[in-house]
Design a protein around this motif. Structure first.
Motif, PDB file in Angstrom:
ATOM      1  N   ARG A 165       0.741  -1.201   0.030  1.00 63.41           N
ATOM      2  CA  ARG A 165      -0.040   0.064   0.000  1.00 63.41           C
ATOM      3  C   ARG A 165       1.011   1.142  -0.104  1.00 63.41           C
ATOM      4  O   ARG A 165       0.308   2.279  -0.053  1.00 63.41           O
ATOM      5  N   GLN A 169       0.539   6.401  -5.521  1.00 63.89           N
ATOM      6  CA  GLN A 169      -0.667   6.470  -6.514  1.00 63.89           C
ATOM      7  C   GLN A 169      -1.093   7.736  -6.709  1.00 63.89           C
ATOM      8  O   GLN A 169      -0.868   8.910  -5.802  1.00 63.89           O
ATOM      9  N   GLN A 170      -1.828   8.244  -8.098  1.00 58.45           N
ATOM     10  CA  GLN A 170      -1.921   9.302  -8.512  1.00 58.45           C
ATOM     11  C   GLN A 170      -3.069   9.858  -7.571  1.00 58.45           C
ATOM     12  O   GLN A 170      -4.258   9.034  -7.359  1.00 58.45           O
ATOM     13  N   ASP A 171      -3.182  11.258  -7.080  1.00 62.29           N
ATOM     14  CA  ASP A 171      -4.170  11.455  -6.374  1.00 62.29           C
ATOM     15  C   ASP A 171      -4.764  10.747  -5.266  1.00 62.29           C
ATOM     16  O   ASP A 171      -5.689  10.675  -4.943  1.00 62.29           O
ATOM     17  N   CYS A 172      -3.627  10.269  -4.498  1.00 64.61           N
ATOM     18  CA  CYS A 172      -4.051   9.263  -3.192  1.00 64.61           C
ATOM     19  C   CYS A 172      -2.951   9.379  -2.428  1.00 64.61           C
ATOM     20  O   CYS A 172      -1.761   9.029  -2.742  1.00 64.61           O
ATOM     21  N   PRO A 173      -3.136   9.999  -1.396  1.00 61.60           N
ATOM     22  CA  PRO A 173      -2.049  10.210  -0.251  1.00 61.60           C
ATOM     23  C   PRO A 173      -1.264   8.933   0.131  1.00 61.60           C
ATOM     24  O   PRO A 173      -1.978   7.940   0.432  1.00 61.60           O
ATOM     25  N   THR A 174      -0.110   8.783   0.295  1.00 60.71           N
ATOM     26  CA  THR A 174       0.655   7.622   0.393  1.00 60.71           C
ATOM     27  C   THR A 174       0.566   7.397   2.002  1.00 60.71           C
ATOM     28  O   THR A 174       0.914   8.190   2.585  1.00 60.71           O
ATOM     29  N   ARG A 200      -2.075  12.076   7.345  1.00 61.91           N
ATOM     30  CA  ARG A 200      -1.813  10.961   6.648  1.00 61.91           C
ATOM     31  C   ARG A 200      -2.134   9.570   7.313  1.00 61.91           C
ATOM     32  O   ARG A 200      -1.751   9.602   8.803  1.00 61.91           O
ATOM     33  N   GLU A 201      -2.492   8.429   6.771  1.00 60.69           N
ATOM     34  CA  GLU A 201      -2.772   7.293   7.439  1.00 60.69           C
ATOM     35  C   GLU A 201      -1.485   6.782   8.007  1.00 60.69           C
ATOM     36  O   GLU A 201      -0.499   6.761   7.184  1.00 60.69           O
TER      37      GLU A 201
END
Length: 205
Positions: A165, A169-174, A200-201
């Protein structure tokens, strides 16, 4: 014939009577270009191993991963891949800055196939490919010197369960790795590290 063998290789080939076999394999499978079949193999994988060396001869081996196709074959002699945020040690990338020498091992565990690519690597912070890899710090380009398939007999057959995970990814906070939230490292993180973002997760793996 390539110059892939050195005195150490030859010493062992002579000891085990494999010099003729080694020369035949060199003639038959070692090349300095990336064939269309090699490109198809490389660009469908989601991981590889990379070995580097520093000026002292000290070796480092690392695992790199991303989405399938994160390694791009740009032409018959060149491939490229992104360098993402890691632990900040820059062992492999630091070695590349100093000696440029890399050995890459690509393995398809499910279909039990592998290939090697040895060559010279360079780092590029303003590479045109940067726009195609979210959160990449720079792009690594590798000029192939030797490309060859490897005997697959000892590859264990394994299947993918889940991709990491943490792959950007584009437009998705890491997500932030849990170790970066530890008190022991809090005051050593870079000022712009995502771990400072409380929204942030956080996941451990």
């Amino acid at each position: 014939m390539s110059d892939i063998y050195h005195d150490g290789s030859r010493q062992l080939q002579d000891e085990f009577d494999t010099r003729r076999l080694a020369d035949r394999l060199d003639e038959a499978i070692v090349q300095d270009s990336i064939l269309p079949s090699d490109r198809e193999f490389i660009e469908r994988l989601d991981m590889f191993f990379i070995a580097t060396v520093d000026e002292r001869g000290q070796v480092n081996c690392s695992y790199k991963a991303g989405e399938p196709g994160f390694v791009r074959v740009l032409d018959e002699h060149t491939l490229a891949f992104p360098s993402y945020d890691g632990n900040g040690m820059y062992l492999s990338m630091g070695n590349i800055l100093r000696t440029r020498q890399v050995g890459m091992l690509f393995i398809d565990f499910e279909n039990q196939k592998r290939m090697r690519l040895n060559g010279e690597a360079t780092l590029h912070r303003d590479d045109p490919l940067m726009a195609e890899y979210p959160e990449a710090q720079f792009i690594v380009r590798v000029r192939a010197r030797e490309v060859f398939a490897n005997c697959p007999r000892y590859i264990h057959k394994m299947k993918l369960v889940q991709r990491s995970r943490f792959v950007p990814q584009q437009d998705c906070p890491t997500p932030v790795p849990g170790w970066k939230k530890g008190e022991w490292v809090a005051d050593a993180l870079p000022a712009d590290d995502p771990a400072h973002d409380k929204s942030r997760e956080i996941i451990d793996r």
